[in-house]
Write a protein that holds these residues in place. Sequence first.
Motif, mmCIF file in Angstrom:
data_model
loop_
_atom_site.group_PDB
_atom_site.id
_atom_site.type_symbol
_atom_site.label_atom_id
_atom_site.label_comp_id
_atom_site.label_asym_id
_atom_site.label_seq_id
_atom_site.Cartn_x
_atom_site.Cartn_y
_atom_site.Cartn_z
ATOM 1 N N ALA A 132 -9.038 4.054 -3.783
ATOM 2 C CA ALA A 132 -8.871 3.762 -2.347
ATOM 3 C C ALA A 132 -7.674 4.548 -1.799
ATOM 4 C CB ALA A 132 -8.669 2.265 -2.153
ATOM 5 N N LYS A 133 -7.764 4.929 -0.516
ATOM 6 C CA LYS A 133 -6.748 5.793 0.091
ATOM 7 C C LYS A 133 -5.393 5.094 0.230
ATOM 8 C CE LYS A 133 -9.480 9.402 1.361
ATOM 9 N NZ LYS A 133 -10.703 8.821 0.789
ATOM 10 N N SER A 134 -5.449 3.757 0.465
ATOM 11 C CA SER A 134 -4.199 3.031 0.668
ATOM 12 C C SER A 134 -4.336 1.630 0.079
ATOM 13 C CB SER A 134 -3.915 2.902 2.170
ATOM 14 O OG SER A 134 -4.973 2.161 2.767
ATOM 15 N N ASP A 135 -3.208 0.913 -0.036
ATOM 16 C CA ASP A 135 -3.257 -0.470 -0.518
ATOM 17 C C ASP A 135 -4.121 -1.325 0.410
ATOM 18 O OD1 ASP A 135 -1.614 0.356 -2.476
ATOM 19 O OD2 ASP A 135 0.189 -0.711 -1.767
ATOM 20 N N GLU A 136 -4.000 -1.044 1.702
ATOM 21 C CA GLU A 136 -4.771 -1.830 2.675
ATOM 22 C C GLU A 136 -6.262 -1.667 2.435
ATOM 23 O OE1 GLU A 136 -2.132 0.143 3.611
ATOM 24 O OE2 GLU A 136 -0.844 -1.642 3.716
ATOM 25 N N GLU A 137 -6.650 -0.407 2.228
ATOM 26 C CA GLU A 137 -8.069 -0.142 1.990
ATOM 27 C C GLU A 137 -8.525 -0.826 0.698
ATOM 28 O OE1 GLU A 137 -9.377 4.039 2.254
ATOM 29 O OE2 GLU A 137 -11.034 3.444 0.952
ATOM 30 N N ALA A 138 -7.657 -0.767 -0.328
ATOM 31 C CA ALA A 138 -7.986 -1.411 -1.604
ATOM 32 C C ALA A 138 -8.188 -2.917 -1.402
ATOM 33 C CB ALA A 138 -6.879 -1.163 -2.626
ATOM 34 N N ASN A 139 -7.280 -3.535 -0.623
ATOM 35 C CA ASN A 139 -7.412 -4.967 -0.355
ATOM 36 C C ASN A 139 -8.703 -5.286 0.385
ATOM 37 O OD1 ASN A 139 -5.110 -5.777 -1.611
ATOM 38 N ND2 ASN A 139 -3.814 -5.548 0.219
ATOM 39 N N GLU A 140 -9.044 -4.399 1.306
ATOM 40 C CA GLU A 140 -10.273 -4.574 2.079
ATOM 41 C C GLU A 140 -11.493 -4.572 1.145
ATOM 42 O OE1 GLU A 140 -12.174 -5.700 5.075
ATOM 43 O OE2 GLU A 140 -9.998 -5.365 5.269
ATOM 44 N N ILE A 141 -11.474 -3.624 0.202
ATOM 45 C CA ILE A 141 -12.584 -3.517 -0.758
ATOM 46 C C ILE A 141 -12.683 -4.797 -1.604
ATOM 47 C CG2 ILE A 141 -13.418 -2.267 -2.803
ATOM 48 C CD1 ILE A 141 -12.130 0.278 -1.584
ATOM 49 N N VAL A 142 -11.536 -5.296 -2.054
ATOM 50 C CA VAL A 142 -11.536 -6.521 -2.866
ATOM 51 C C VAL A 142 -12.097 -7.695 -2.068
ATOM 52 C CG1 VAL A 142 -10.082 -8.211 -4.049
ATOM 53 C CG2 VAL A 142 -9.647 -5.779 -4.357
ATOM 54 N N ARG A 143 -11.674 -7.808 -0.790
ATOM 55 C CA ARG A 143 -12.197 -8.899 0.046
ATOM 56 C C ARG A 143 -13.713 -8.787 0.184
ATOM 57 N NH1 ARG A 143 -7.121 -8.905 2.692
ATOM 58 N NH2 ARG A 143 -7.663 -7.156 4.034
ATOM 59 N N ASP A 144 -14.204 -7.560 0.259
ATOM 60 C CA ASP A 144 -15.645 -7.310 0.328
ATOM 61 C C ASP A 144 -16.366 -7.811 -0.922
ATOM 62 O OD1 ASP A 144 -16.201 -6.275 2.749
ATOM 63 O OD2 ASP A 144 -16.808 -4.271 2.017
ATOM 64 N N PHE A 145 -15.781 -7.447 -2.084
ATOM 65 C CA PHE A 145 -16.361 -7.909 -3.356
ATOM 66 C C PHE A 145 -16.475 -9.428 -3.352
ATOM 67 C CE2 PHE A 145 -14.173 -4.167 -5.742
ATOM 68 C CZ PHE A 145 -15.246 -3.338 -5.436
ATOM 69 N N MET A 146 -15.388 -10.092 -2.925
ATOM 70 C CA MET A 146 -15.350 -11.543 -2.973
ATOM 71 C C MET A 146 -16.361 -12.149 -2.017
ATOM 72 S SD MET A 146 -11.274 -12.034 -3.516
ATOM 73 C CE MET A 146 -11.213 -13.780 -3.837
#
Lengths: 151, 238
Positions: A132-146
């Motif tokens: 992921a490009k940034s921590d924010e984007e990474a967090n967004e992806i994790v929220r999506d998984f959940m």
Amino acid sequence: MKVVIMGCGRVGAALATEFSREGNDVLVLDTDPAAFRFLPDDYAGETFVGSGIELATLRKIHLDTADAFVSATRGDNRNVMAAQIAKHIFGVPVVASRVFDPLREEMYRNLGLRTINPTRVQSKRLKRIIEAKSDEEANEIVRDFMKQDGV
Amino acid sequence: MTTQTAEARRGMYIIVVGGGKVGFHLAQELVEANHEVLVIEQDSVKAKEIADELGDIVMEGDGCEATVLDKAGTARADMLLAVTGDDEDNLVACQVAKQRFNVARTVARINNPANEEIFRKLEVDITVSATSAIMAHIEPELPTMQHLIVGMRLKGSGLEIVEIRVPEDSRVVGKRVREVLLPYQSMILLIVGDDAQPRTPTPDTVVRAGDEIIAVTLHESEEALREALMAPPVARSF
């Protein structure tokens, strides 16, 4: 529904808690009594100290009356052996196992067990958050998984 | 013709999963018998010990893993023997060998004799349990025999000939044979008393404590038969 869960690790305990809160009859098995600490104080189901690959234990908990059996210990072999005993000896209609080795997981799925392989799924997901490009984007992806899994 | 003889002489390719005492001695015997042997052992120290003794016939790895079995050439193996100290590992090694690599014959060592039934049901070809083997030899000599001994299995019918010694507190002591309730497809064939006199039972024969009963029963009815002949009388409240 009567659900028997083998292995009271984090996954087994979370599963037991959820099934129990939904009003099912739950029993969790573990060879180590200390493992039951993962269960919350308000857990309303049963716990039993014993091995899920031992016929005597499974008879004692009347596994033949269960509607579902889940094996989620750390050992793949223990998990698939217990699942096969539940299915073929006790006639439990729904049997599910966690299997870490992808090849073993596939084989037992083909043999008619319901199996899940966390290794492949998790490594793919980890890769996506690393890239992921940034921590924010990474967090967004994790929220999506959940969200996908209803967590 | 010549090639066939040569092949026969070369023996079989046999994979042994587990390099403990049993695996080591098995491998040694098989090598001496001119078979091609490969021992798969997870523990590097044990693997090295075997290699030092028996030569380059050891592979370090988990014999339940398909990738390891693939490298071991399991697809061309004639036989796989799973002899670790853990029944679940032996079961999975045999199942992977059969399912993925079509190994014709799989043999599992069983540590807990209660698992024999499970392995048979899950199509492991042969099971070997040291506990059962030793028990079968010593059971007739144990004075406090608390269960029945299977003397012989009749092929096909699922019936077996069993032996039971009637305990003093059994519910059948003093009863006539016709009063004894036996499970389905079970029959008393012979009663041997303290005097070692064999008696063919008639409906009026009285069962005494210490009698040895030879009966025929279904494998599934073993426990019911044991209960019928050995359990104490049912307590009754009036």
